[in-house]
Design an enzyme around this catalytic site. Sequence first.
Site, PDB file in Angstrom:
ATOM      1  N   LYS A 569       1.137  -1.547  -0.159  1.00  0.00           N
ATOM      2  CA  LYS A 569       0.350  -0.013  -0.100  1.00  0.00           C
ATOM      3  C   LYS A 569       1.270   1.349  -0.280  1.00  0.00           C
ATOM      4  CE  LYS A 569      -1.947  -1.670   3.400  1.00  0.00           C
ATOM      5  NZ  LYS A 569      -3.217  -1.734   3.979  1.00  0.00           N
ATOM      6  N   ARG A 570       0.234   2.351  -0.164  1.00  0.00           N
ATOM      7  CA  ARG A 570       1.089   3.831  -0.215  1.00  0.00           C
ATOM      8  C   ARG A 570       2.050   3.416   0.926  1.00  0.00           C
ATOM      9  NH1 ARG A 570       0.931   7.525  -4.453  1.00  0.00           N
ATOM     10  NH2 ARG A 570       2.544   8.982  -2.822  1.00  0.00           N
ATOM     11  N   LYS A 575      -1.079   3.958   7.636  1.00  0.00           N
ATOM     12  CA  LYS A 575      -0.858   2.563   7.442  1.00  0.00           C
ATOM     13  C   LYS A 575       0.425   1.729   8.307  1.00  0.00           C
ATOM     14  CE  LYS A 575      -2.616   3.719   2.439  1.00  0.00           C
ATOM     15  NZ  LYS A 575      -3.509   2.813   2.955  1.00  0.00           N
ATOM     16  N   THR A 677      -8.960  -1.428  -0.112  1.00  0.00           N
ATOM     17  CA  THR A 677      -9.690  -2.267  -0.659  1.00  0.00           C
ATOM     18  C   THR A 677      -8.303  -3.729  -0.822  1.00  0.00           C
ATOM     19  OG1 THR A 677      -8.368  -1.018  -2.310  1.00  0.00           O
ATOM     20  CG2 THR A 677     -11.029  -1.200  -2.572  1.00  0.00           C
ATOM     21  N   LYS A 681      -8.737  -7.556  -1.866  1.00  0.00           N
ATOM     22  CA  LYS A 681      -8.575  -8.358  -2.738  1.00  0.00           C
ATOM     23  C   LYS A 681      -7.408  -9.699  -2.037  1.00  0.00           C
ATOM     24  CE  LYS A 681      -7.401  -4.167  -5.120  1.00  0.00           C
ATOM     25  NZ  LYS A 681      -6.958  -3.224  -5.211  1.00  0.00           N
TER      26      LYS A 681
END
Length: 842
Positions: A569-570, A575, A677, A681
């Site tokens: 992810k970024r 995060k 998201t 996945k």
Amino acid sequence: MSKPLTDQEKRKQISVRGLAGVENVADLKTNFNRHLHFTLVKDRNVATKRDYYFALAHTVRDHLVGRWIRTQQHYYETDPKRVYYLSLEFYMGRTLQNTMVNLALENACDEATYQLGLDMEELQDMEEDAGLGNGGLGRLAACFLDSMASLGLAAYGYGIRYEFGIFNQKVVNGWQVEEADDWLRYGNPWEKARPEYMRPVHFYGRVERGPDGVKWVDTQMVLAMPYDTPVPGYRNNIVNTMRLWSAKAPCEFNLKDFNVGGYIQAVLDRNLAENISRVLYPNDNFFEGKELRLKQEYFVVAATLQDIIRRFKASKFGSTEIVRVDLTKLPDKVAIQLNDTHPALAIPELMRLLVDEEKLSWDKAWDITVRTCAYTNHTVLPEALERWPVDLFHNLLPRHLDIIYEINQRHLERISSVFPGDQDRLRRMSLIEEGGQKRINMAHLCIVGSHAVNGVARIHSDIIKNTVFKDFFEVDPQKFQNKTNGITPRRWLAMCNPGLAEVIAERIGEDYIRDLGQLKKLLNFVNDDAFIRDVAKIKQENKMKFAVYLEEQYKVKINPNSMFDIQVKRIHEYKRQLLNCLHIITFYNRIKKEPNKSWTPRTIMIGGKAAPGYHMAKMIIRLITAIGDVVNHDPVVGDRLKVIFLENYRVTLAEKAVPAADLSEQISTAGTEASGTGNMKFMLNGALTIGTMDGANVEMAEEAREENLFIFGMRVEDVEALDKKGYDAAEYYNQIPELKQAIDQISGGFFSPCQPDLFKDVVNMLMHHDRFKVFADYEDYIKCQDRVSTLYKNTKEWTKMVIHNIAGSGKFSSDRTISQYAREIWGVEPSLEKIAAPDELR
């Protein structure tokens, strides 16, 4: 042992079953050679691999074009309500394979290329990613386009055709280095320029008030040139359009300078106009108030609204006269969805068009605007919310500033009639933030100017109502909704993981690809030994394949029997890639302490881009690579722990990594990740989630049952309680010996012996300025990781948990999300009906 099937062979199995009338292979070969010869003017003797890719792309595109024309004809004849999805980002990835899957062409193309002596996977690898997005928001827009076409909605994606998308990331000596993404260098076979729909867009100038109304005059003009890309639905013969605008200087641009001999300079200055669509701003969840960015935001909105009104007025096929003049009917035929606040200027621009150009009264125009527009909020982080300086507006968009002031005045009059004398509430709810530099709060503009406001996961929508936009919720509770994000099962299962798609289809049929809720039927197979074996075998094959790729790319020997633990992810403090780093160091220290213990081996992969100006994110990447350098070269550790930074993470790399993952890391501080998201996945592709109760993780735990995820850490209310009490990192540092050891190693130069204080900023942030409370969740995270390691040793129980997750992932299809938007916001009904193919009679 028999050789495992390739992905292509697996896809062939799934798409052969129940698909009669696969296109004639001989026709495809003929068309391929025709495109090579006539479109590309190439002889087979001199053609390169890229030429072959272009020939194949044009051959596949031929199958799209007939359906595309017929779909647009169908819309003109039936005149449905049209949905316009406005987004500054569309993170599409590659198109060729996705198109073949959606048109059921993959087998025939595979066979045709094979007969021509070519390898289809090699040709697919020639395609550049269309990386016109930063991360979640742009990828969501791409999934939504796929679902809107698959559900038969008359929908259009509108954005900017950036010449340079998200930068390519190189890692040089452990540091991120950015390179421009020249994705259009070789041309783009999927787009069609439509100069006949070019539109003027105005900037600067001044406002003139006269007897016949208000005029915006003395402006500078730029032209918006549209490029259309077809968006095929899944096997329903519907092909929608994504229209991206490119900036062009008008012919007369500055050429008045010609008279004073400045002709050369005047022609060179055309670049200034065309810079508007040159490059995507590389920030995710961070607002940068630059004039060029505001220009981009107005550019896309102004061009798009002209296009929407043109199509509304002349919406009967073949009609030359204007069919509709009554713009009060606009909300019956048009729905505009704003993907975050970036296209917020659609609200004042639509008002300008209705009041200044169409001469409607303010009240009538406002009613039309509010009923037409709807707003999706994507973040609650304060640094991400757009707040534009009034001075910038006054210079660039003077008429829009007037309109925003008028909207605000009427809005505040309404608020003070409901809450008389409540000055503080007026200040909080104003569209204009006073104090210091006056700013326009774009989220407030979106809420006031829309009939629906939604968050993107249930917990996020609750936070919006209870905290960030609480005042607005109290006044208009009926506006606020939740639409939990989703992903398209076409790209994120059928295409990227054909082996898993096939073993599921063998058990429950293949209709689940258009109705993902059917995955619930897999609960009947949780204890079926054959199914358990099949699922485990597919995962192992995906891991072997990814391990080969990693060894080629990173020259690191991968143990394919290790747990593939992935966080992609970024790179962002919220995060918490740093929490992952602390677990790696802790695990490393434990192996060093007891090298003879039977540890569960792991290959830990972290990937993602850091915004070029985000110092801490770049330091986090440097720390990950430094830890990898130490761990990967330690002979005591061997193949029990490997750390890899996945370079240049993008859609195409995700399509390889997601099917190979065993463990998915979704570890943001509770209350900070709107939805996520990537988490969906991984769940759909048979990875187990270790995560906090944040974003869509909450609903994933609900769908698959919480005991089938590894949930740890503070909940939103715990974070709030800790904020009240005051978060003191030193408290945790002093009480948890393994945490103290890890931090001391980072600060003491254990991972950077040549530069002992390399990571002083990281340690200083963690100890004194950590808004995201990494240490508070450390202990619970480590314990949770121990449970993960224990379960992983029991393949059968692990795989049963995987099956529970796959069975529970049906809710997270973007088809479900879009059906809810359609019915509850746009007022249109989705449909799974097919329309006639171009070669069938209608």
